[in-house]
Design an enzyme around this catalytic site. Structure first.
Site, short mmCIF file in Angstrom:
data_model
loop_
_atom_site.label_atom_id
_atom_site.label_comp_id
_atom_site.label_asym_id
_atom_site.label_seq_id
_atom_site.Cartn_x
_atom_site.Cartn_y
_atom_site.Cartn_z
N GLU A 1 120.05 64.09 -27.02
CA GLU A 1 119.74 64.14 -28.45
C GLU A 1 118.85 65.31 -28.85
O GLU A 1 118.94 65.77 -29.98
CB GLU A 1 119.08 62.83 -28.88
CG GLU A 1 119.94 61.60 -28.71
CD GLU A 1 121.19 61.65 -29.58
OE1 GLU A 1 121.06 61.95 -30.79
OE2 GLU A 1 122.29 61.42 -29.06
N SER B 1 101.84 -0.70 -41.65
CA SER B 1 100.40 -0.98 -41.52
C SER B 1 99.55 0.26 -41.30
O SER B 1 98.32 0.17 -41.37
CB SER B 1 100.17 -1.96 -40.37
OG SER B 1 100.57 -3.26 -40.73
#
Length: 816
Positions: free
Chosen positions: A160, A433
């Site tokens: 590149e 409860s």
């Protein structure tokens, strides 16, 4: 003639002074100008104007035969054409320069390169910084430049940008070389963008093909070269470059294509990955193996040409066959899916909509991944091992640090891939409860004593009649023992004396967000809540009466690393510290000698409460130690009845918490405060019923009852023996009562089965070992009571039918 030279001398002096002033102004201007503003073209324009001025003056004074050469050019038309063109070129040059300077001033901060995250991504992190999930085009496995093999760096440089370490953002030789190659081929066959330009395009630009975009790209590249180090640029590029198949960066590519870490790649694999950068979809070995091989060979040759590898190394790599071994990108699936889905639902409440739409967010959460793993395994184990025998198919578990409100664990079911319904946050269920804790906590804050005594006997109020489990009554019972044994009638009587509004307001302050109906059945948990808020409510007791909003997110960063949200939750006083300590002491009795015995830990005190809704559709246990509060729910998604017991939820709580005891040191609860002379912090607002029937005799519901008292007005019964507020710490002893159980099909409300009575010391010590599951009491169905045929001022749930009580299945002593 004398007059002419006198006039000429005068003009020359004035011109000389003018030139001197002009020169001084130029020098002053140059001294004031910054280096970037001292331009060659403006100076030439000024000199040209001075030259024209001199020529015009001399041309007027001197006769034509005595003018210097070129002195009459100003009279020539072509000379003015040249002047016009020159000014046009100069103006254009100045405009271009100013444009370039404006573009440069508008360039973004290049430091954002170091923290950049792609648009459309979402990264969720646990409290320890590990990644839980990454959504969208994210780099899932970042690596430092030192961790990247030298061959891999050189492969990208050769392919590149061979001159990366020598150019200043732009490679002019590469531009010329690529231009010639493209002209010769008649198409674009070679690019000239440097690695720096490519990184600028990834972070700041798009793929638009325009001169303006290329100009910004070039200027950004040069600015990045000015402000960042070469190695920083290369590292970020290798972590951000897209390489196909959802791989962003070289480490992702190594995993996606070859299922290995980046440091295990061969030279052939390295060259193949580097070769994909220009066109990942074309050169992917998963898409076009032949083109991928040819591209790999090209990269290997370029590495030889650049002197990075030898010809023999190239030849050895060329003989390697294409052996792709694909894997899914890391973190694509969440390690804690119910938690991460909950976080995503919360984000719109925390960050601006524009930030969500832009994406690229990094979210730091409160999750403890190790504890989450324990929790998921515990839930799965309970469903697989306890569920078949007790007819429940799902379970959920939540853990919160009550000291800061951070959600440490959140499990909403056993298989997110089959059902995304989060039973910890989305399922609204009757708490049974477990809601009694809020009733008794309010009573304590209103000045009641844990030794306040009520008559547990037949009780009908405005047509509503609560029932105890087994249809037994125990006569005089303290509120502490009523909580430990989960007696329904005493809970309802306490609610009537405290009032609907104070209880509802207390529950809201402690963390309950769901709507609570002011009905007599509220005391028995008839209003639906979810597990997260119920667990948060108990956290207020664990945190000495302070409630902190439960939350899953601590910080959020945008795609450039800017902090856009930080959690700043502060404790709010929900209940006074003394009342919280007394309520905790009462809840410790539930674990030490009550219905929550299966939750007892061997090395520390535990407080908590069991709960069972109508027909045992929901089985609950919420318990806490000072540093952590954990809630467990069990049931079925279609709300069908189970054959289970809340003791199984308590056992599951124990199965989870025992994994954490090595990491959480033992810590004591606050001491029990003085009970006499306490200051009340809640004002009771007793309910004024229209009609009350209150028996004063215990026993069974079908026994003959004596001393029954009816009340037809809104006042208290003439017999006040149903409640006794007098007590003495020294002389108090628990009343004896029958602990037998029975179950009848016409029962409309339940209390949990009572344990064997024990003396009530000021402090209970936790048992050395938790009670084995095989020894636990019979399951305790418990529910919101149904309405009586007699009209009542507040609507109640419909009548229910109680199934025959099954024997509890034996439960294994530990997780696998």
């Amino acid at each position: 003639m004398t007059d002419f030279f006198t006039k000429l001398k005068s003009l020359s002096n004035r011109t000389s002074k003018t030139d001197s002033r002009t020169t001084n102004r130029e020098q002053s201007s140059q001294a004031d100008d910054s280096p970037g503003e001292r331009l060659f073209l403006p100076r030439m324009m000024k000199r040209f104007k001075r030259t024209i001025g001199k020529s015009e003056i001399l041309g007027q004074l001197l006769p034509p035969n005595e003018q210097p050469p070129g002195m009459g050019l100003y009279r020539k038309r072509w000379a003015w054409v040249v002047v016009g063109v020159s000014f046009g070129l100069l103006g254009t040059g100045l405009a271009v320069y100013e444009t370039l300077m404006a573009v440069r001033r508008d360039l973004p901060n290049t430091a954002e390169v170091l923290t950049y995250t792609r648009v459309g991504t979402l990264t969720l992190k646990a409290a320890d910084g590990t990644v839980l999930q990454q959504i969208g085009p994210a780099t899932r496995d970042k690596v430092t430049l030192k961790e990247i093999p030298v061959d891999l760096k050189e492969a990208f440089l050769a392919s590149e940008d061979r001159d990366f370490y020598t150019h200043h953002g732009l490679d002019y030789q590469a531009i010329i070389r690529a231009s010639l190659a493209n002209l010769t081929a008649g198409q674009v066959v070679e690019g000239a963008s440097t690695i720096t330009q490519q990184l600028a395009r990834i972070v700041f630009l798009d793929q638009e093909r325009s001169l303006g975009r290329k100009l910004r790209e070039a200027m950004l590249a040069q600015k990045m070269e000015d402000e960042l180090k070469k190695d920083q640029i290369l590292e970020r590029y290798l972590n951000l470059v897209y390489l196909g198949s959802g791989a962003y960066g070289v480490a992702d590519a190594a995993w996606v294509y070859f299922s290995k870490p980046v440091n295990k790649l061969t030279l052939s694999e390295i060259a193949m990955i580097a070769g994909m950068a220009p066109a990942p979809s074309v050169y992917s070995p998963l898409v076009n193996p032949d083109l991928a091989r040819k591209r790999r060979d090209t990269v290997l040759q370029r590495m030889v040409d650049a002197g990075f590898i030898t010809a023999s190394e190239r030849d050895a790599a060329l003989t390697d066959p294409i052996k792709a071994k694909p894997s899914s990108p890391k973190y694509l699936n969440s390690a804690a899916p119910y938690f991460t889905s909950y976080v995503q639902q919360q984000l719109p409440k925390l960050v601006p909509q524009e930030e969500l739409e832009a994406g690229g967010l990094t979210v730091e959460t409160t999750l403890n991944p190790k504890w989450q793993k324990y929790a998921q395994e515990t839930v799965n184990y309970a469903i697989d091992n306890y569920g078949p025998g007790e007819a429940f198919e799902q379970s959920a578990l939540v853990s919160i640090d009550p000291r800061n409100g951070e959600i440490k664990v959140l499990v909403g079911g056993n298989d997110f891939s089959k059902s995304q319904f989060n039973r910890a946050t989305q399922a609204q269920r009757q708490p049974g409860s477990t809601f009694k804790t809020f009733v008794y906590a309010t009573a304590i804050a209103a000045g009641f004593s844990p030794y306040t005594t009520y008559i547990d006997a037949k009780y009908v109020i405005d047509g509503y009649q609560p029932h105890n489990y087994g249809k037994t009554y125990r006569g005089p019972v303290t509120v502490r023992d009523a909580l430990i044994s989960s007696i329904n009638i005493v809970a309802v009587k306490t609610l009537v004396d405290v009032g609907f509004d104070p209880v509802i307001e207390m529950a809201k302050r402690m963390g309950i967000k769901s709507n609570l109906l002011p009905a007599y059945s509220l005391a028995l948990g008839s209003s639906e809540v979810n597990l997260l808020e119920l667990t948060s409510g108990y956290g207020a007791l664990a945190n000495k009466g302070n409630h902190i909003e439960p939350h899953a997110v601590t910080r959020v960063f945008n795609r450039f690393g800017k902090l856009i949200y930080q959690a700043k939750y502060k404790p709010e006083r929900a209940i006074d510290a003394d009342s919280a300590a007394i309520t905790t002491w009462m809840l410790r009795g539930v674990v030490n000698s009550g219905t929550g015995g299966n939750a007892a830990l061997p090395d520390r005190a535990v407080a908590g409460k069991t709960g069972t809704s109508e027909k045992r559709r929901d089985l609950w246990f919420v318990g806490y130690i000072p540093q952590l509060v954990t809630g467990v729910w069990m049931g079925n998604d279609d709300s069908s009845p189970t054959w289970g017991a809340s003791s199984t939820a308590a056992l599951t709580w124990y199965d989870f918490m025992r994994n954490l005891t090595d990491e959480i040191p033992p810590e004591s609860f606050p001491d029990l405060p003085e009970l006499e002379g306490r200051k009340t912090t809640v004002k009771a607002k007793p309910v004024n019923p229209k009609r009350v029937y209150a028996s004063t005799t215990g026993g069974r519901e079908d026994d003959g009852e004596s001393s029954d008292n009816w009340e037809d007005d809104a006042g208290r019964s003439s017999d006040d023996s149903y409640r006794n507020d007098s007590y003495s710490n020294d002389s108090y002893s628990e009343p004896s009562y029958d602990s037998g159980y029975s179950s009848n099909s016409d029962d409309s409300s339940y209390s949990e089965p009572a344990p064997e009575p024990e003396p009530a010391p000021a402090e209970e010590a936790a048992p050395a070992e938790p009670p084995p599951p095989a020894a636990e009491s019979a399951p305790e169905p418990e529910a919101a009571p149904a309405s009586d045929p007699t009209p009542a001022p507040i609507s109640e749930p419909p009548p229910v039918v109680v199934p025959t009580e099954p024997a509890p299945p034996p439960a294994p002593a530990s997780n696998p």
